[in-house]
Design a protein around this motif. Structure first.
Motif, PDB file in Angstrom:
ATOM      1  N   GLY A 337      33.008  34.349  95.914  1.00 48.36           N
ATOM      2  CA  GLY A 337      31.653  34.792  96.202  1.00 48.36           C
ATOM      3  C   GLY A 337      30.872  35.326  95.020  1.00 48.36           C
ATOM      4  O   GLY A 337      29.705  35.718  95.172  1.00 48.36           O
ATOM      5  N   THR A 338      31.455  35.353  93.841  1.00 44.54           N
ATOM      6  CA  THR A 338      30.772  35.887  92.655  1.00 44.54           C
ATOM      7  C   THR A 338      29.890  34.813  92.018  1.00 44.54           C
ATOM      8  O   THR A 338      30.253  33.639  91.988  1.00 44.54           O
ATOM      9  N   LYS A 353      35.187  40.295  93.676  1.00 44.35           N
ATOM     10  CA  LYS A 353      34.528  39.466  94.678  1.00 44.35           C
ATOM     11  C   LYS A 353      33.051  39.840  94.812  1.00 44.35           C
ATOM     12  O   LYS A 353      32.661  41.003  94.648  1.00 44.35           O
ATOM     13  N   ASN A 354      32.241  38.834  95.125  1.00 45.60           N
ATOM     14  CA  ASN A 354      30.834  39.033  95.512  1.00 45.60           C
ATOM     15  C   ASN A 354      30.021  39.809  94.473  1.00 45.60           C
ATOM     16  O   ASN A 354      29.146  40.600  94.815  1.00 45.60           O
TER      17      ASN A 354
END
Length: 424
Positions: A337-338, A353-354
């Motif tokens: 998600g990054t 993440k993200n």
């Protein structure tokens, strides 16, 4: 005594401070380039492709990784009984010990090494440029012109000329004036920092100037020879050459490798670029991944998207991650998600993440505007970025950061988080 017509002396001891966090623990010539290579691979490959089998590599700043990369020169066929590659570091003698204090001083301290080969000519190279050049052709030019010094030169934009040593030539390419980084340049024909000297003349000049503080070729040796009216000629080079001394130029030259028509071709059979490589697993490209116009090195595992980027060995891109216009060095993990845009991520880094890296608009650096002055987010080696943070443009990060380091989960454009040591 072993007689060699020409040997090369490769200056690779500089810190490369304008690359910021990328050179915190590594000399600039050892910095990754083009995914699988190091910057020093290019002049070393030029040497062996040009038939030069004796190279002295002068190291000083953070030499461990550079020395390990060079080893005994096997990848470049420089593991020779007579000649080959020799790493030359400052040493202690009966008269004391000195660090290399200038480019010419570094060569002066290794006169004994050069004398071992009794060369007719000495080729002086920098370890931090990206280019291909046949030095044998330059040597033939040096001989044909009856030169004592030949300086490889190339035209640069007039607005950039003050960054270089400038050569002013007559109609026969003889240099009639030389300016070292002038405020008002008389020419835009810039020195590339590549010199061929007739060794007896260079040896004499080095000894005559041995007591000059921080003795340098551009500031001292070339003016000394010019004032002595020695025949000095410019060898005009018209190929690709890039000084990757700034973050922006380093990023741009990597991005040029993935252009639709690359300005610099890594795939020419007749002029290969050699490097030390680990035995890595094959790439794994999953069914849900998407890759567009990128260099992907061995051992990468791609589940997300990679666009117009350069990835080193062993990079993992998890599902949902999107990389655009970025340089990712070896053994980096980009978690699910990054999103990355215009980022340089050094070896061994883990991105949570993200995250969003390359967020918002450019802002001037509040940390070091001399080094950080482009839209790039630069993250030094072995750093850790926690889940869910946003990192702006023209930023610098080094070390294992935590959520508490990011007020409201954000590092503003122009900011920096440095967790190891002092200013870089």
């Amino acid at each position: 005594m072993i007689k060699k017509e020409m040997i090369a002396m490769l200056l690779a001891g500089g810190q490369g401070s304008r690359l910021g966090v990328l050179t915190k623990n590594v000399a600039k010539p050892a910095v990754s380039f083009g995914g699988k290579y190091s910057i020093i691979d290019f002049p070393l490959s030029n040497c062996i492709n040009s038939g030069i089998d004796t190279v002295g590599v002068l190291t000083q700043y953070q030499p461990l990784r550079l020395n390990a990369h060079i080893g005994i020169g096997i990848p470049w066929d420089l593991d020779r009984n007579r000649g080959g590659v020799t790493v030359l570091q400052p040493y202690e003698s009966q008269s004391g010990s000195d660090w290399y204090s200038g480019t010419a001083n570094a060569i002066y301290q290794n006169i004994e090494y050069i004398d071992t080969y009794n060369p007719d000519y000495v080729l002086i190279l920098s370890g931090d440029h990206i280019y291909k050049m046949d030095y044998e052709v330059m040597l033939e030019y040096h001989k044909a012109m009856g030169a004592e010094l030949t300086i490889a030169s190339m035209p640069v934009p007039w607005e950039e000329a003050s960054r270089f040593g400038i050569t002013v030539t007559d109609d026969n390419s003889r240099i009639i004036d030389f300016q070292e980084k002038p405020k008002e340049p008389k020419s835009n024909l810039a020195s590339m920092g590549i010199y061929i000297f007739s060794w007896p003349i260079l040896r004499e000049a080095l000894i005559k100037n041995k007591d000059v503080p921080e003795c340098d070729f551009g500031k001292h040796i070339i003016p000394y020879l010019f004032n002595a009216k020695k025949p000095i000629y410019a060898y005009e080079f018209n190929g690709y050459w890039k000084d990757v001394g700034t973050l922006d130029s380093y990023w741009q030259s990597n991005m040029e490798l993935v252009s639709i028509i690359p300005e610099f071709n890594l795939y020419e059979e007749y002029w290969k670029i050699y490097t030390k490589t680990d035995i890595a697993a094959p790439q794994f490209i999953s069914g849900e991944s998407k890759i567009e116009r990128s260099l992907i090195s061995e051992g990468c595992e791609i589940h997300g998207e990679v666009h117009n980027s350069v990835l080193g060995e062993g990079v993992t891109v998890e599902a949902g991650a999107v990389i655009e216009d970025s340089i990712i060095m070896a053994n980096v993990t980009i978690n699910a998600g990054t999103r990355l845009n215009k980022a340089i991520i050094a070896e061994g880094t883990t991105i949570g993440k993200n995250c969003v890296i390359g967020y918002g608009d450019f802002a001037p650096s509040t940390y070091d505007a001399r080094v950080y002055n482009a839209e790039l987010a630069t993250i030094g080696e072995n750093s850790v970025i926690p889940d869910g943070v946003r990192i702006g443009r023209n930023t610098a990060i080094l070390g294992a950061t935590s959520r508490e380091d990011y007020p409201d989960g954000l590092l503003q454009s122009g900011g920096a988080i440095i967790k190891e040591g002092d200013r870089i």
